[in-house]
Design a protein around this motif. Sequence first.
Motif, short mmCIF file in Angstrom:
data_model
loop_
_atom_site.label_atom_id
_atom_site.label_comp_id
_atom_site.label_asym_id
_atom_site.label_seq_id
_atom_site.Cartn_x
_atom_site.Cartn_y
_atom_site.Cartn_z
N ILE A 180 0.85 -1.19 0.00
CA ILE A 180 0.00 0.00 0.00
C ILE A 180 0.89 1.24 0.00
O ILE A 180 1.73 1.41 0.88
CB ILE A 180 -0.93 0.02 1.23
CG1 ILE A 180 -1.88 -1.18 1.20
CG2 ILE A 180 -1.71 1.32 1.29
CD1 ILE A 180 -2.70 -1.34 2.47
N VAL A 181 0.71 2.09 -0.97
CA VAL A 181 1.49 3.33 -1.07
C VAL A 181 0.64 4.46 -0.52
O VAL A 181 -0.45 4.74 -1.02
CB VAL A 181 1.90 3.61 -2.52
CG1 VAL A 181 2.66 4.93 -2.61
CG2 VAL A 181 2.74 2.47 -3.07
N ARG A 182 1.12 5.08 0.52
CA ARG A 182 0.40 6.20 1.14
C ARG A 182 0.94 7.53 0.62
O ARG A 182 2.15 7.68 0.46
CB ARG A 182 0.57 6.16 2.67
CG ARG A 182 0.20 4.84 3.32
CD ARG A 182 -1.29 4.68 3.45
NE ARG A 182 -1.64 3.40 4.05
CZ ARG A 182 -2.89 2.99 4.26
NH1 ARG A 182 -3.90 3.78 3.93
NH2 ARG A 182 -3.13 1.81 4.80
N PRO A 183 0.08 8.49 0.36
CA PRO A 183 0.57 9.81 -0.09
C PRO A 183 1.38 10.48 1.00
O PRO A 183 1.13 10.30 2.20
CB PRO A 183 -0.72 10.58 -0.39
CG PRO A 183 -1.78 9.90 0.43
CD PRO A 183 -1.39 8.45 0.49
N ARG A 184 2.35 11.29 0.59
CA ARG A 184 3.25 11.94 1.54
C ARG A 184 2.68 13.24 2.11
O ARG A 184 3.31 13.89 2.92
CB ARG A 184 4.59 12.25 0.86
CG ARG A 184 5.47 11.04 0.67
CD ARG A 184 5.97 10.49 1.98
NE ARG A 184 6.70 11.47 2.77
CZ ARG A 184 7.05 11.29 4.04
NH1 ARG A 184 6.70 10.19 4.67
NH2 ARG A 184 7.71 12.22 4.69
N ARG A 185 1.50 13.63 1.70
CA ARG A 185 0.85 14.84 2.19
C ARG A 185 1.75 16.06 1.99
O ARG A 185 1.98 16.85 2.91
CB ARG A 185 0.46 14.68 3.67
CG ARG A 185 -0.51 13.52 3.91
CD ARG A 185 -1.08 13.54 5.31
NE ARG A 185 -1.79 14.77 5.59
CZ ARG A 185 -3.05 15.03 5.23
NH1 ARG A 185 -3.74 14.13 4.56
NH2 ARG A 185 -3.61 16.18 5.54
N ASN A 186 2.25 16.20 0.77
CA ASN A 186 3.20 17.27 0.48
C ASN A 186 2.64 18.33 -0.48
O ASN A 186 3.39 19.12 -1.03
CB ASN A 186 4.49 16.68 -0.09
CG ASN A 186 4.26 15.84 -1.34
OD1 ASN A 186 3.14 15.78 -1.85
ND2 ASN A 186 5.29 15.17 -1.81
N ARG A 187 1.32 18.35 -0.65
CA ARG A 187 0.71 19.32 -1.57
C ARG A 187 0.34 20.59 -0.78
O ARG A 187 -0.57 20.58 0.03
CB ARG A 187 -0.51 18.71 -2.25
CG ARG A 187 -0.20 17.45 -3.04
CD ARG A 187 -1.46 16.77 -3.55
NE ARG A 187 -2.35 16.40 -2.45
CZ ARG A 187 -3.59 15.94 -2.61
NH1 ARG A 187 -4.08 15.79 -3.83
NH2 ARG A 187 -4.33 15.64 -1.56
N LEU A 243 2.96 20.24 10.55
CA LEU A 243 1.60 19.75 10.28
C LEU A 243 1.63 18.43 9.52
O LEU A 243 0.82 17.53 9.78
CB LEU A 243 0.82 20.80 9.48
CG LEU A 243 0.59 22.14 10.18
CD1 LEU A 243 -0.27 23.05 9.31
CD2 LEU A 243 -0.04 21.97 11.54
N ARG A 244 2.57 18.30 8.60
CA ARG A 244 2.69 17.03 7.87
C ARG A 244 3.08 15.90 8.83
O ARG A 244 2.53 14.79 8.75
CB ARG A 244 3.73 17.16 6.75
CG ARG A 244 3.89 15.89 5.91
CD ARG A 244 4.85 16.12 4.75
NE ARG A 244 6.19 16.45 5.21
CZ ARG A 244 7.16 16.92 4.42
NH1 ARG A 244 6.92 17.12 3.12
NH2 ARG A 244 8.36 17.19 4.89
N LYS A 245 4.02 16.16 9.71
CA LYS A 245 4.44 15.13 10.67
C LYS A 245 3.29 14.75 11.60
O LYS A 245 3.11 13.57 11.93
CB LYS A 245 5.64 15.62 11.47
CG LYS A 245 6.94 15.65 10.68
CD LYS A 245 8.11 16.09 11.54
CE LYS A 245 9.43 16.00 10.79
NZ LYS A 245 10.58 16.41 11.64
N LEU A 246 2.52 15.72 12.03
CA LEU A 246 1.36 15.42 12.87
C LEU A 246 0.35 14.57 12.10
O LEU A 246 -0.23 13.62 12.65
CB LEU A 246 0.70 16.71 13.34
CG LEU A 246 1.41 17.46 14.47
CD1 LEU A 246 0.89 18.88 14.59
CD2 LEU A 246 1.23 16.72 15.80
N SER A 247 0.15 14.88 10.85
CA SER A 247 -0.82 14.15 10.03
C SER A 247 -0.40 12.71 9.78
O SER A 247 -1.25 11.85 9.54
CB SER A 247 -1.01 14.86 8.69
OG SER A 247 -1.52 16.17 8.87
N MET A 248 0.91 12.45 9.84
CA MET A 248 1.43 11.12 9.51
C MET A 248 1.93 10.35 10.72
O MET A 248 2.55 9.29 10.58
CB MET A 248 2.54 11.26 8.47
CG MET A 248 2.06 11.87 7.16
SD MET A 248 3.37 12.06 5.93
CE MET A 248 3.75 10.35 5.58
#
Length: 432
Positions: free
Chosen positions: A211-218, A422-427
């Motif tokens: 499973i490839v998860r998006p990196r939430r980098n947009r 925020l990205r780290k919190l989301s992941m």
Amino acid sequence: MAEALKSGKGIAYIHWGNSWQLRSFRDFRHYIDDLIYIHDLPKVDLSSYAAVVMPDAMDAEAPRPYAGQLNAYLQCGGFLVVCLQGHADWLDIPGLEWTPGNCRDWLWWTKGERLEVRLSEPHHPITRSLPLSHMSWHWGGSYNVPQGACSILEIDDGRGSLFLDFPSLPGGGRLLLATLDPHSHNGQRFMPATTRFLQSFYPWLSSELGIVRPRRNRFTYLQCSHVPSEWHPAWIEESLGLAGFEPLFAPSDQLGPELLARTDTLYIPSSHDEFFLKSRAGELVAFLERGGNLIICAEPCQPWLPFMASFRAVPSRPFTNIKVRVRDDRFGIFSDLGEDFDSWQGIFGQYARGWSDPPADAIWLTDVGSERDPKPADWIWQYPTSSGRGGYVFMHNGDNMTRYPDHGPKKEALVANIAVALRKLSMGELLF
């Protein structure tokens, strides 16, 4: 099921309503596709999942009424993960035996001692992601190693295994079984090793399943004012790019479902149309509900989101009132920016001159105002949802942050630092 996995199978997480389980789900929701209340299992087709996780902190008797369904999932090729401090005797695994016991001293880590566990030989491939230090705190009994099982972690004297992999059960199923309790202690915010375990385990599980998860980098910068420095502050692209983001500059009249569907973090600069943003409040709240993040620069006169409060200025005299001070940097946003990150050409007061009251449960990050009566210039908050998937709001009660700091090796990197947090919190790389 998560948007990225609509065309395939994902990961389910079965809970018993325990707060530690729910908090751990919220932490690692990026890697989990569905949250299932255990007493709703009869209504769920488990075959639609590539893996099913049953975390610790489960009442030992809660799974028993559903043992037939869970064993059938395994027997039909499912991948079941069970963490339980006790005997999961409802599992249909021939020859599996559990022995009660625990470590000699569960406070070993406070005394400079070593926990009496070791990685089993040969080392299981999972240990490339989960080293021994991520699996060392205490345990709730041990298992023998039945035929067909591989031990991952064991007690030093060979008394038993604490973490077993049954890689090829009859019917093609797979079982990971542990007497460790990482979800409990992570959810209690107690024992850092348990958090490291989960921060390693859930990415490993997705990878193991392909499973490839998006990196939430947009990252989208909403262009609200045609002042050139506000419309397209191109200088932030470098720091955002170095942090792995894909920055997009979009005019505010494009704000809507299509733009938000292509955005993980939306940045709203301080000079904006409050009437227009209020007309889009429903779409912004929906964005937060599904896990999107907002970075807001504002001194609200007419609050345009339901949780937003009006701006209030601190007394401007003495001048020290408008020197912003870092209060809580648990997310590492300000630590590398320098002490005077909030000055502009050596002058204080443009970064922030006041505050807005944060919602309950927000974390107050910086102070403005007098030392005796400080106010929150910056705060961060997770939008509450019943699903636990709400995104984060970073609220800055002041000017556009794109030009801060204006000096030093991290010049103009504040926005990127916030976006990274925020990205780290989301992941699940940071915990709220």
